[in-house]
Write a protein that holds these residues in place. Structure first.
Motif, PDB file in Angstrom:
ATOM      1  N   PRO A 113       0.843  -1.197   0.000  1.00  0.00           N
ATOM      2  CA  PRO A 113       0.000   0.000   0.000  1.00  0.00           C
ATOM      3  C   PRO A 113       0.880   1.249   0.000  1.00  0.00           C
ATOM      4  O   PRO A 113       2.104   1.144   0.119  1.00  0.00           O
ATOM      5  CB  PRO A 113      -0.746  -0.122   1.330  1.00  0.00           C
ATOM      6  N   PRO A 114       0.280   2.452  -0.087  1.00  0.00           N
ATOM      7  CA  PRO A 114       1.083   3.668   0.053  1.00  0.00           C
ATOM      8  C   PRO A 114       1.681   3.740   1.458  1.00  0.00           C
ATOM      9  O   PRO A 114       1.114   3.188   2.399  1.00  0.00           O
ATOM     10  CB  PRO A 114       0.057   4.805  -0.137  1.00  0.00           C
ATOM     11  N   THR A 115       2.815   4.413   1.583  1.00  0.00           N
ATOM     12  CA  THR A 115       3.422   4.594   2.905  1.00  0.00           C
ATOM     13  C   THR A 115       2.740   5.754   3.611  1.00  0.00           C
ATOM     14  O   THR A 115       2.728   6.871   3.097  1.00  0.00           O
ATOM     15  CB  THR A 115       4.923   4.899   2.746  1.00  0.00           C
ATOM     16  N   ILE A 116       2.160   5.468   4.779  1.00  0.00           N
ATOM     17  CA  ILE A 116       1.451   6.514   5.535  1.00  0.00           C
ATOM     18  C   ILE A 116       1.968   6.492   6.970  1.00  0.00           C
ATOM     19  O   ILE A 116       2.039   5.441   7.604  1.00  0.00           O
ATOM     20  CB  ILE A 116      -0.077   6.289   5.484  1.00  0.00           C
ATOM     21  N   LYS A 117       2.342   7.676   7.463  1.00  0.00           N
ATOM     22  CA  LYS A 117       2.945   7.758   8.807  1.00  0.00           C
ATOM     23  C   LYS A 117       1.888   7.924   9.901  1.00  0.00           C
ATOM     24  O   LYS A 117       2.091   7.525  11.024  1.00  0.00           O
ATOM     25  CB  LYS A 117       3.895   8.958   8.867  1.00  0.00           C
ATOM     26  N   CYS A 118       0.754   8.555   9.553  1.00  0.00           N
ATOM     27  CA  CYS A 118      -0.256   8.862  10.567  1.00  0.00           C
ATOM     28  C   CYS A 118      -1.288   7.727  10.639  1.00  0.00           C
ATOM     29  O   CYS A 118      -2.030   7.489   9.682  1.00  0.00           O
ATOM     30  CB  CYS A 118      -0.942  10.184  10.226  1.00  0.00           C
ATOM     31  N   TYR A 119      -1.321   7.038  11.782  1.00  0.00           N
ATOM     32  CA  TYR A 119      -2.207   5.880  11.945  1.00  0.00           C
ATOM     33  C   TYR A 119      -3.679   6.272  11.752  1.00  0.00           C
ATOM     34  O   TYR A 119      -4.447   5.574  11.089  1.00  0.00           O
ATOM     35  CB  TYR A 119      -1.989   5.272  13.337  1.00  0.00           C
TER      36      TYR A 119
END
Length: 623
Positions: A390-396
């Motif tokens: 998936p895309p890299t996302i830092k904010c849960y």
């Protein structure tokens, strides 16, 4: 006008704002609290560095070369277009002094970086600084471009952008051209169908390519056929590496490509079709260079009367005319313009429009990033696999709210008639492939007969799980962002590689170039495995055949032998981000002939996926 579409895009903008704030905050915390050695280890910083020459590049930017002088084996995260900042720091000192000049990466390879200095400022400070280092700076630009794109789409009240928005997010149905299907005897049935669906699509088509099913082959064929009907297409992907990969395949197909941005696969073949290299090789470039030099010389003169100002302005006008003319001729010659999604906003792309946009690895791209490029297109072809990374996302919270749901996935779910699933895989032994096909693709992916039984040793088990339960293979937690490590499991992984290579025989491994990939979801485990392989003399003859990386680092790759170290081992059955099954789908589908998984089954079997995988492997080894 679809109100639903506008609501959904407004929600995306809110989630993106959450991600932006979270990443900005994390960056500032890291800058303040994380030491330089740790940043170096994580690939976000080079220290110490040496300055090379400075010069004006073909785009008339003042650039300076920066060389990394230590830690050459640490993979870094510097990329074309990313902002960087410089600092001065002496080992042992607590204080890091940041220079007040930010720059942008205009070219980077393993140990050399060329950075562009905005308005040519800061050169003297950077070259004269002692104990110089360079680190990644918070990337405002890509967020700004994504917010702008979403804004444009939300506010579009007529035109093609408005229509595409209402097809992708609203109730409008995608339309098709109607003509007889074309035959491509060199493709399989589903690949042929995918190419025809691309040619029929008036608005959108999706090529869904599970691991090993020839997505790139299909996409190149679809682009080639589209170019028989259109003069030029735009080809984008989320990462520079993915753009390079598809660009290289198109060049091999005899298609002229103009690559906007810095290729990461740095070789002469790749460089020769970059915008900068082609610009420099244009017959009018020497004249442009001499005009620019004359402007700089005149600006450097102490006395500047009206006559000099007039001369400078005349020369500037002539330089601008030449720049536009050279740029136009480069775009006129190209059949494919290739860049990252954010790279499509590069100033050399201003005013460019394309009938068709192809987005490769679309399941890894944030929706907002896709819209940056879609604004330039009449129709969109997505290629990728939303069951892989998936895309890299830092904010849960942003990910939980749906930011990780890509535009490709959204369209695949609501407009399934646009999707063609590629169903024949050419990479893996059937036993390695079967679990992935059943769990992720409803059992629809089949093995080509040529790879069905592929193996290295006779009567071998293609897939095994080494259960580390009760072996004192315990995980350790080593820092907020660096995650977990399991040293005994790493050591056991290398023992199993040694054992398997000995069974094959050193001569055969080297003669047949049997390659090996070690994968761990955790960076700390990857670093530890790399260190151990470097120190162990047994592996020296095989070093060129061994790759150690995270799951993300192995996307799009394959090896003859894959070993996966899962790391997690605890009494509570906590498996952290191993719950992201799309990552595991990537990991278990990299192997052609042999897959060895190491993990504590009692910990992992708390999750139905791992329980089922463990049972599946046990059942294949009974047969």
């Amino acid at each position: 006008m679809s109100q639903n579409a506008i609501q959904e895009l407004s929600r995306q903008a809110l989630l993106l704002r959450m991600e932006y704030e979270a990443e900005k905050e994390a960056y500032h915390q890291q800058t303040q609290s994380m030491g330089i050695p740790r940043k170096v280890k994580r690939g976000m910083c080079w220290y110490p560095v040496r300055c090379g020459q400075s010069y004006y590049n073909s785009l008339n930017q003042l650039v300076i070369e920066i060389y990394r002088t230590q830690d050459h084996d640490i993979e870094h995260s510097f990329e074309f277009g990313k902002p960087v900042c410089f600092f001065s720091w002496k080992r042992g000192d607590e204080k890091v002094t940041f220079l007040p000049h930010n720059a942008t990466v205009s070219y980077v390879d393993e140990d050399r970086m060329v950075v562009a200095l905005p308005q040519g400022k800061g050169l003297v400070d950077i070259t004269s600084a002692e104990n110089l280092g360079v680190q990644l700076y918070f990337d405002e630009t890509s967020y700004r471009l994504m917010f702008e794109a979403l804004n444009k789409v939300i506010n579009a009240d007529k035109g093609r952008l408005c229509e595409l928005r209402d097809i992708f997010h609203g109730t409008a149905r995608p339309q098709k051209y109607m003509f007889n299907p074309l035959s491509f005897p060199w493709l399989n049935k589903t690949q042929e169908e995918a190419v025809n669906q691309v040619l029929w699509a008036k608005d959108v088509a999706i090529v869904h390519g599970p691991p090993g099913t020839g997505k790139t082959t299909t996409l190149v064929e679809a682009i080639y056929e589209t170019l028989r009907r259109e003069s030029q297409v735009l080809v984008c992907a989320q990462s520079n590496m993915a753009v390079d990969w598809i660009s290289e395949k198109l060049v091999d197909h005899g298609i002229s490509v103009l690559r906007v941005g810095n290729p990461t696969r740095v070789n002469d073949k790749m460089l020769s079709f970059t915008y900068e290299r082609k610009f420099e090789n244009h017959p009018d470039y020497p004249l442009l260079w001499s005009i620019r030099k004359a402007i700089r010389d005149l600006k450097g003169k102490k006395e500047k009367g009206e006559k000099v100002h007039k001369k400078i302005n005349n020369l500037k006008d002539r330089a601008t005319e030449l720049e536009i003319s050279i740029s136009q001729s480069l775009f006129d010659e190209a059949r494919v313009v290739a860049c990252t999604l954010t790279g499509s906003a590069n100033k050399v792309m201003n005013g460019k429009k394309f009938s068709t946009l192809f987005i490769d690895e679309a399941a890894q791209a944030l929706e907002a990033a896709c819209w940056i490029a879609i604004r330039k297109a009449g129709r969109v072809i997505f290629a990728g696999d939303h069951q892989q990374l998936p895309p890299t996302i830092k904010c849960y919270e942003a990910a939980k709210g749906g930011l990780d749901k890509t535009l490709m996935q959204q369209i695949a779910e609501t407009k399934p008639e646009c999707v063609t699933l590629l169903k024949v895989q050419y990479r893996m032994n059937e036993a390695i492939m079967r679990f992935s096909s059943d769990w992720f693709y409803q059992g629809l992916v089949q093995s080509d007969p040529g790879v069905h039984h592929r193996s290295i040793l006779d009567l071998d088990h293609p897939i095994v799980w080494i259960n580390t339960e009760g072996m004192d293979c315990n995980e350790e937690f080593i820092g907020e962002n660096f995650g977990r490590i399991n040293k005994p499991e790493a050591e056991l992984s290398l023992l199993h590689i040694k054992d398997y290579l000995n069974k094959i025989g050193k001569e055969r491994v080297l003669t047949e170039h049997i390659d090996i990939g070690l994968i761990s979801p955790y960076k700390a485990q990857v670093q530890y495995l790399k260190q151990m392989i470097r120190k162990d003399r047994f592996f020296h003859p095989f070093r060129h055949l061994i790759t150690v990386n995270t799951v993300d680092g192995f996307q799009g790759q394959e090896r003859d032998i894959i070993i996966i170290s899962l790391v997690r081992a605890n009494e509570n059955g906590e498996i952290g981000f191993l719950r992201d099954l799309r990552r595991m789908n990537v990991a278990i589908t990299r192997a052609r002939m042999k897959l060895i998984i190491l993990g504590d089954a009692s910990t992992l079997a708390h999750h139905p996926f791992y329980r089922k995988l463990f049972e599946y492997i046990k059942s294949t080894n009974k047969a």
